[in-house]
Design a protein around this motif. Structure first.
Motif, PDB file in Angstrom:
ATOM      1  N   PRO A 181     -10.905  11.172   6.357  1.00  0.00           N
ATOM      2  CA  PRO A 181     -11.460  12.378   6.973  1.00  0.00           C
ATOM      3  C   PRO A 181     -12.514  13.065   6.121  1.00  0.00           C
ATOM      4  O   PRO A 181     -13.279  13.879   6.607  1.00  0.00           O
ATOM      5  N   VAL A 182     -12.519  12.737   4.810  1.00  0.00           N
ATOM      6  CA  VAL A 182     -13.589  13.139   3.900  1.00  0.00           C
ATOM      7  C   VAL A 182     -13.899  11.934   3.038  1.00  0.00           C
ATOM      8  O   VAL A 182     -13.100  10.992   2.956  1.00  0.00           O
ATOM      9  N   TYR A 183     -15.055  11.927   2.383  1.00  0.00           N
ATOM     10  CA  TYR A 183     -15.377  10.784   1.522  1.00  0.00           C
ATOM     11  C   TYR A 183     -14.330  10.668   0.417  1.00  0.00           C
ATOM     12  O   TYR A 183     -13.992  11.631  -0.262  1.00  0.00           O
ATOM     13  N   HIS A 184     -13.814   9.457   0.232  1.00  0.00           N
ATOM     14  CA  HIS A 184     -12.911   9.182  -0.872  1.00  0.00           C
ATOM     15  C   HIS A 184     -13.035   7.713  -1.237  1.00  0.00           C
ATOM     16  O   HIS A 184     -13.408   6.889  -0.405  1.00  0.00           O
ATOM     17  N   GLN A 185     -12.751   7.415  -2.476  1.00  0.00           N
ATOM     18  CA  GLN A 185     -12.804   6.024  -2.914  1.00  0.00           C
ATOM     19  C   GLN A 185     -11.695   5.761  -3.917  1.00  0.00           C
ATOM     20  O   GLN A 185     -11.196   6.674  -4.574  1.00  0.00           O
ATOM     21  N   VAL A 186     -11.318   4.498  -3.992  1.00  0.00           N
ATOM     22  CA  VAL A 186     -10.306   4.053  -4.941  1.00  0.00           C
ATOM     23  C   VAL A 186     -10.951   3.074  -5.905  1.00  0.00           C
ATOM     24  O   VAL A 186     -11.567   2.087  -5.485  1.00  0.00           O
ATOM     25  N   MET A 216      11.349  -0.763   1.096  1.00  0.00           N
ATOM     26  CA  MET A 216      10.272  -0.598   2.066  1.00  0.00           C
ATOM     27  C   MET A 216       8.967  -0.994   1.394  1.00  0.00           C
ATOM     28  O   MET A 216       8.727  -0.626   0.243  1.00  0.00           O
ATOM     29  N   LEU A 217       8.146  -1.747   2.111  1.00  0.00           N
ATOM     30  CA  LEU A 217       6.910  -2.273   1.549  1.00  0.00           C
ATOM     31  C   LEU A 217       5.725  -1.837   2.390  1.00  0.00           C
ATOM     32  O   LEU A 217       5.777  -1.868   3.616  1.00  0.00           O
ATOM     33  N   CYS A 218       4.638  -1.446   1.726  1.00  0.00           N
ATOM     34  CA  CYS A 218       3.413  -1.078   2.415  1.00  0.00           C
ATOM     35  C   CYS A 218       2.224  -1.481   1.556  1.00  0.00           C
ATOM     36  O   CYS A 218       2.363  -1.778   0.374  1.00  0.00           O
ATOM     37  N   GLY A 219       1.045  -1.490   2.163  1.00  0.00           N
ATOM     38  CA  GLY A 219      -0.186  -1.780   1.445  1.00  0.00           C
ATOM     39  C   GLY A 219      -1.222  -0.727   1.764  1.00  0.00           C
ATOM     40  O   GLY A 219      -0.990   0.457   1.641  1.00  0.00           O
ATOM     41  N   HIS A 220      -2.418  -1.180   2.136  1.00  0.00           N
ATOM     42  CA  HIS A 220      -3.501  -0.355   2.680  1.00  0.00           C
ATOM     43  C   HIS A 220      -4.312   0.400   1.636  1.00  0.00           C
ATOM     44  O   HIS A 220      -5.534   0.348   1.649  1.00  0.00           O
ATOM     45  N   THR A 221      -3.676   1.123   0.719  1.00  0.00           N
ATOM     46  CA  THR A 221      -4.456   1.908  -0.240  1.00  0.00           C
ATOM     47  C   THR A 221      -4.938   1.075  -1.424  1.00  0.00           C
ATOM     48  O   THR A 221      -5.795   1.541  -2.186  1.00  0.00           O
ATOM     49  N   GLU A 255     -11.022  17.488  -1.915  1.00  0.00           N
ATOM     50  CA  GLU A 255     -12.137  16.998  -2.729  1.00  0.00           C
ATOM     51  C   GLU A 255     -12.255  15.483  -2.715  1.00  0.00           C
ATOM     52  O   GLU A 255     -13.088  14.908  -3.435  1.00  0.00           O
ATOM     53  N   GLY A 256     -11.438  14.805  -1.888  1.00  0.00           N
ATOM     54  CA  GLY A 256     -11.560  13.370  -1.738  1.00  0.00           C
ATOM     55  C   GLY A 256     -10.785  12.546  -2.733  1.00  0.00           C
ATOM     56  O   GLY A 256     -11.110  11.383  -2.974  1.00  0.00           O
ATOM     57  N   VAL A 257      -9.750  13.121  -3.318  1.00  0.00           N
ATOM     58  CA  VAL A 257      -8.917  12.416  -4.288  1.00  0.00           C
ATOM     59  C   VAL A 257      -7.604  12.019  -3.625  1.00  0.00           C
ATOM     60  O   VAL A 257      -6.989  12.828  -2.921  1.00  0.00           O
ATOM     61  N   LEU A 258      -7.172  10.769  -3.818  1.00  0.00           N
ATOM     62  CA  LEU A 258      -5.861  10.348  -3.334  1.00  0.00           C
ATOM     63  C   LEU A 258      -4.803  10.747  -4.345  1.00  0.00           C
ATOM     64  O   LEU A 258      -4.904  10.419  -5.536  1.00  0.00           O
ATOM     65  N   HIS A 259      -3.790  11.469  -3.864  1.00  0.00           N
ATOM     66  CA  HIS A 259      -2.758  12.029  -4.725  1.00  0.00           C
ATOM     67  C   HIS A 259      -1.398  11.618  -4.188  1.00  0.00           C
ATOM     68  O   HIS A 259      -1.215  11.494  -2.978  1.00  0.00           O
ATOM     69  N   CYS A 265      -9.102  -7.149  -3.619  1.00  0.00           N
ATOM     70  CA  CYS A 265     -10.156  -6.143  -3.494  1.00  0.00           C
ATOM     71  C   CYS A 265      -9.751  -4.862  -4.218  1.00  0.00           C
ATOM     72  O   CYS A 265      -9.276  -3.914  -3.588  1.00  0.00           O
ATOM     73  N   PRO A 266      -9.968  -4.784  -5.522  1.00  0.00           N
ATOM     74  CA  PRO A 266      -9.478  -3.640  -6.300  1.00  0.00           C
ATOM     75  C   PRO A 266     -10.400  -2.428  -6.285  1.00  0.00           C
ATOM     76  O   PRO A 266     -10.545  -1.722  -7.287  1.00  0.00           O
ATOM     77  N   GLY A 267     -11.015  -2.151  -5.145  1.00  0.00           N
ATOM     78  CA  GLY A 267     -11.842  -0.960  -5.014  1.00  0.00           C
ATOM     79  C   GLY A 267     -12.385  -0.855  -3.605  1.00  0.00           C
ATOM     80  O   GLY A 267     -12.724  -1.866  -2.985  1.00  0.00           O
ATOM     81  N   TRP A 268     -12.449   0.368  -3.058  1.00  0.00           N
ATOM     82  CA  TRP A 268     -12.936   0.561  -1.702  1.00  0.00           C
ATOM     83  C   TRP A 268     -13.290   2.032  -1.506  1.00  0.00           C
ATOM     84  O   TRP A 268     -12.968   2.886  -2.342  1.00  0.00           O
ATOM     85  N   LYS A 269     -13.940   2.323  -0.380  1.00  0.00           N
ATOM     86  CA  LYS A 269     -14.299   3.702  -0.053  1.00  0.00           C
ATOM     87  C   LYS A 269     -14.148   3.903   1.446  1.00  0.00           C
ATOM     88  O   LYS A 269     -14.130   2.956   2.227  1.00  0.00           O
ATOM     89  N   ASP A 270     -14.028   5.175   1.836  1.00  0.00           N
ATOM     90  CA  ASP A 270     -13.961   5.530   3.252  1.00  0.00           C
ATOM     91  C   ASP A 270     -14.560   6.917   3.417  1.00  0.00           C
ATOM     92  O   ASP A 270     -14.500   7.751   2.490  1.00  0.00           O
TER      93      ASP A 270
END
Length: 246
Positions: A186-191, A151-156, A128-132, A178-183
């Motif tokens: 593989p399905v529409y999702h946004q943060v 270990m350090l990562c970003g991206h989301t 349903e496009g939710v990051l979990h 940038c505290p918000g984005w969309k893609d």
């Protein structure tokens, strides 16, 4: 030992200036940058001066890679907007960035995950496009070949600390700029982070092990939000101002 981790500045020099000032106020001198430095509707050139001139160790993000792998007329909107602001020297700096690195012998650093700069290490996308939050076994599978305690990562852009079964930590410091984005893939999702503050993390080796402090720094975001809207990205402007795309 104590150091700061920043990520996903996305050309927001005002947010970066505020974060750097806060790091200095804390007396911290070591900083690592997890990529996606310039792309977006903001101030890539001024951001480059803050990052490059300070010699901040940096890994390459997916948007950084797009700036050096794609032709200007083929770039996406986040790259086309700011590509003219970058000097040949800035582009050479991007080309020299590694996919990953080990910082100070204690922290493995990448942008997305060890498998790729477009991967989400700590989250997965539901249908349903939710990051979990991913299952711990899935997260740990990507850490098997890594020896460092941090270990350090970003991206989301989602600030999160995950403790593995062996006690090691994986930390996403969140997004500086940038505290918000969309893609759409593989399905529409946004943060929607839910606030417009500039995020970063402080990591400290204590008597009880590594300690993580997530910090959210207030700054004057209105000019950056206005610039995003002037460059045709109203929803990015909304996110910069409030942490919500809509």
């Amino acid at each position: 030992m104590i150091f700061a981790a920043i990520a996903d500045v996305h050309g927001n020099h005002a947010a970066l200036e505020a974060v750097l000032a806060d790091i200095e106020k804390l007396g911290i001198t070591d900083i690592v940058n997890l990529g996606d430095c310039f792309s977006g509707p903001l101030e890539a050139g001024r951001t480059a001066r803050l990052l490059i001139d300070r010699g901040i160790p940096t890994v390459r993000g997916n948007h950084d890679r797009a700036l050096i792998e794609e032709q200007p007329d083929e770039m996406g909107s986040w790259e086309k907007t700011i590509y003219p602001q970058l000097s040949p020297g800035d582009l050479e700096w991007l080309k020299a960035l590694p996919f990953d690195m080990v910082f100070k012998d204690v922290a493995y650093c990448c942008h997305g995950s060890p498998a790729g700069d477009l991967d989400y290490w700590l989250e997965r996308i539901l249908p349903e496009g939710v990051l979990h939050l991913r299952a711990r076994a899935e997260i740990e599978a990507l850490a098997r070949s890594i020896d460092q305690p941090i270990m350090l990562c970003g991206h989301t852009h989602i600030a999160r600390t995950v403790q593995l079964s062996d006690g090691r930590l994986i930390v996403n410091p969140g997004s500086v700029g940038c505290p918000g984005w969309k893609d759409d893939e593989p399905v529409y999702h946004q943060v929607d982070v839910g606030h417009g503050l500039a995020a970063y993390a402080v990591l400290e080796d204590t008597a009880h092990g590594w300690q993580v402090t997530h910090r959210n720094i207030r700054y004057d975001a209105a000019p950056m939000a206005a610039l995003a809207r002037e460059n045709g990205m109203d929803r990015v402007g909304n996110a910069i101002e409030s942490g919500w795309l809509d």
